[in-house]
Design an enzyme around this catalytic site. Structure first.
Site, PDB file in Angstrom:
ATOM      1  N   ASN A  11       0.838  -1.078   0.208  1.00 29.70           N
ATOM      2  CA  ASN A  11       0.119  -0.007  -0.097  1.00 29.70           C
ATOM      3  C   ASN A  11       0.846   1.435   0.129  1.00 29.70           C
ATOM      4  OD1 ASN A  11      -1.654   2.078   0.516  1.00 29.70           O
ATOM      5  ND2 ASN A  11      -2.279   1.371   2.427  1.00 29.70           N
ATOM      6  N   TRP A  12       1.181   1.996  -1.118  1.00 28.52           N
ATOM      7  CA  TRP A  12       1.838   2.985  -1.356  1.00 28.52           C
ATOM      8  C   TRP A  12       1.241   4.240  -0.473  1.00 28.52           C
ATOM      9  CZ3 TRP A  12       3.796   3.076  -6.984  1.00 28.52           C
ATOM     10  CH2 TRP A  12       4.353   1.933  -7.474  1.00 28.52           C
ATOM     11  N   LYS A  13       0.072   4.117  -0.174  1.00 26.49           N
ATOM     12  CA  LYS A  13      -0.570   5.221   0.524  1.00 26.49           C
ATOM     13  C   LYS A  13      -0.255   6.655  -0.481  1.00 26.49           C
ATOM     14  CE  LYS A  13      -0.197   3.060   4.688  1.00 26.49           C
ATOM     15  NZ  LYS A  13       0.000   3.058   6.381  1.00 26.49           N
ATOM     16  N   HIS A  99      -9.397   0.717   5.517  1.00 25.21           N
ATOM     17  CA  HIS A  99      -8.011   0.925   6.153  1.00 25.21           C
ATOM     18  C   HIS A  99      -8.357   1.812   7.443  1.00 25.21           C
ATOM     19  CE1 HIS A  99      -3.882   2.224   6.950  1.00 25.21           C
ATOM     20  NE2 HIS A  99      -3.412   1.065   6.229  1.00 25.21           N
ATOM     21  N   GLU A 101      -6.564   4.515   8.264  1.00 20.64           N
ATOM     22  CA  GLU A 101      -6.357   5.747   7.951  1.00 20.64           C
ATOM     23  C   GLU A 101      -7.573   6.217   7.334  1.00 20.64           C
ATOM     24  OE1 GLU A 101      -2.697   5.084   5.884  1.00 20.64           O
ATOM     25  OE2 GLU A 101      -1.664   4.748   7.861  1.00 20.64           O
ATOM     26  N   GLU A 169      -4.982  -5.592  11.045  1.00 21.02           N
ATOM     27  CA  GLU A 169      -4.071  -4.592  11.039  1.00 21.02           C
ATOM     28  C   GLU A 169      -4.274  -3.733  12.340  1.00 21.02           C
ATOM     29  OE1 GLU A 169      -3.059  -4.009   6.763  1.00 21.02           O
ATOM     30  OE2 GLU A 169      -3.570  -2.103   7.660  1.00 21.02           O
ATOM     31  N   GLY A 175       2.993   1.700  11.150  1.00 18.87           N
ATOM     32  CA  GLY A 175       4.140   2.762  11.228  1.00 18.87           C
ATOM     33  C   GLY A 175       4.919   3.004  12.482  1.00 18.87           C
ATOM     34  N   SER A 210       3.911  -2.510  10.230  1.00 18.94           N
ATOM     35  CA  SER A 210       5.147  -2.329  10.347  1.00 18.94           C
ATOM     36  C   SER A 210       5.878  -3.632   9.734  1.00 18.94           C
ATOM     37  CB  SER A 210       5.748  -2.318  11.996  1.00 18.94           C
ATOM     38  OG  SER A 210       5.210  -1.085  12.382  1.00 18.94           O
ATOM     39  N   GLY A 231       3.213  -1.468   4.568  1.00 20.23           N
ATOM     40  CA  GLY A 231       3.163   0.090   4.054  1.00 20.23           C
ATOM     41  C   GLY A 231       4.504   0.819   3.833  1.00 20.23           C
TER      42      GLY A 231
HETATM   43  P1  PGA Z   1       3.343   0.107   7.713  1.00 24.41           P
HETATM   44  O1  PGA Z   1       1.691   0.297   7.136  1.00 24.41           O
HETATM   45  O2  PGA Z   1       3.652  -1.232   7.118  1.00 24.41           O
HETATM   46  O3  PGA Z   1       4.122   1.313   7.331  1.00 24.41           O
HETATM   47  O4  PGA Z   1       3.289   0.126   9.272  1.00 24.41           O
HETATM   48  C1  PGA Z   1       1.015  -0.877   7.207  1.00 24.41           C
HETATM   49  C2  PGA Z   1      -0.371  -0.589   6.853  1.00 24.41           C
HETATM   50  O5  PGA Z   1      -0.994   0.704   7.089  1.00 24.41           O
HETATM   51  O6  PGA Z   1      -1.205  -1.278   6.356  1.00 24.41           O
END
Ligand code: PGA
Length: 249
Positions: A11-13, A99, A101, A169, A175, A210, A231
């Site tokens: 997931n490149w966000k 997600h 976010e 998740e 993160g 992470s 991420g």
């Molecule tokens: P991260 O993000 O690997 O940077 O912790 C994971 C995610 O948001 O699915």
């Protein structure tokens, strides 16, 4: 080989631009193309404005593409939104939904996620449904209840479990460099599978939070964890490939 093919999703966000997307997707696609038959699936989820760029960068390779969200309607007056049929038209086969976010950053409720999930499956996309407890819910000992609630309320009545991916998740693991113990992830994934019931045997249940080349081996060694949602580590070819190769069990 496990009956459920492992799935490695990046997931490149809200990261990358035209040139960096071509380089990142192109390097991964070139690497994947040289590996012969891979025992796992690879999916890149770029930001929406780079879908066509990434679609052409991965063309002819085993790498598939997903989006990061979609609207529940197929078309109409929804400024700034993108529909599931539009994502399919751009070359997506998957779409991340729910997600944290979006849930916590944009106030998306599970009921809305369920409508999006229905729209995604109708458009032929495989939804990657994210569920996970917040730090507060964990501290209050409500982690399992929270995951159960997010999951059951984000599934529409007539979803197809064969064309569904769920990703556990924990919000506090995203993160942060922190993660639950492998046994805890396995336990939660088992609970998710039992909620899905007998039809969920084919549903792939991932872990996200992470994930890095240094910890992916232990995560992917668990038979309860069918893949990972990555991420930040997925923003470099070394990070993504370093994780994917750990799925080569
Ligand atoms: P991260 O993000 O690997 O940077 O912790 C994971 C995610 O948001 O699915």
């Amino acid at each position: 080989m496990p009956s459920r093919r492992r799935l490695i999703v990046a997931n490149w966000k809200m990261n990358t631009r035209h040139q960096s997307a071509i380089e990142l997707a192109g390097t991964i696609a070139e690497w994947a193309g040289k590996q012969g038959q891979l025992p796992y699936d690879m999916v890149l989820c770029p930001p929406a404005q780079l879908l066509f760029t990434v679609a052409s960068a991965v063309k002819g390779s085993p790498v598939k593409m997903g989006a990061q969200d979609c609207h529940w309607a197929s078309h109409g007056p929804f400024t700034g939104d993108i529909s599931a049929p539009q994502l399919a038209d751009a070359g997506c086969q998957y779409v991340i939904l729910g997600h944290s976010e979006r849930r916590h950053g944009h106030g998306e409720k599970s009921e809305l996620v369920a409508r999006k999930l229905e729209a995604a499956q109708k458009a032929g996309l495989v939804p990657i449904l994210c569920v996970g407890e917040t730090a507060e819910q964990k501290e209050q000992g409500r982690a399992e209840d929270a995951v159960r609630e997010y999951l059951t309320q984000s599934l529409p009545a007539n979803y197809d479990p064969r064309h569904l991916v769920v990703s556990y998740e924990p919000v506090w693991a995203i993160g942060t460099g922190r993660q639950p113990a492998i046994e805890e992830i396995a336990h939660t994934n088992q609970m998710i599978r039992s909620i899905l019931g007998q039809h969920g045997a084919e549903t792939r249940i991932l872990f996200g939070g992470s994930v890095a080349p240094s910890n992916a081996g232990a995560i992917l060694a668990s038979t309860e964890i069918d893949g990972v949602l990555i991420g930040s580590a997925g923003l470099s070819p070394e990070g993504y490939i370093g994780i994917a190769t750990k799925a080569n069990l």
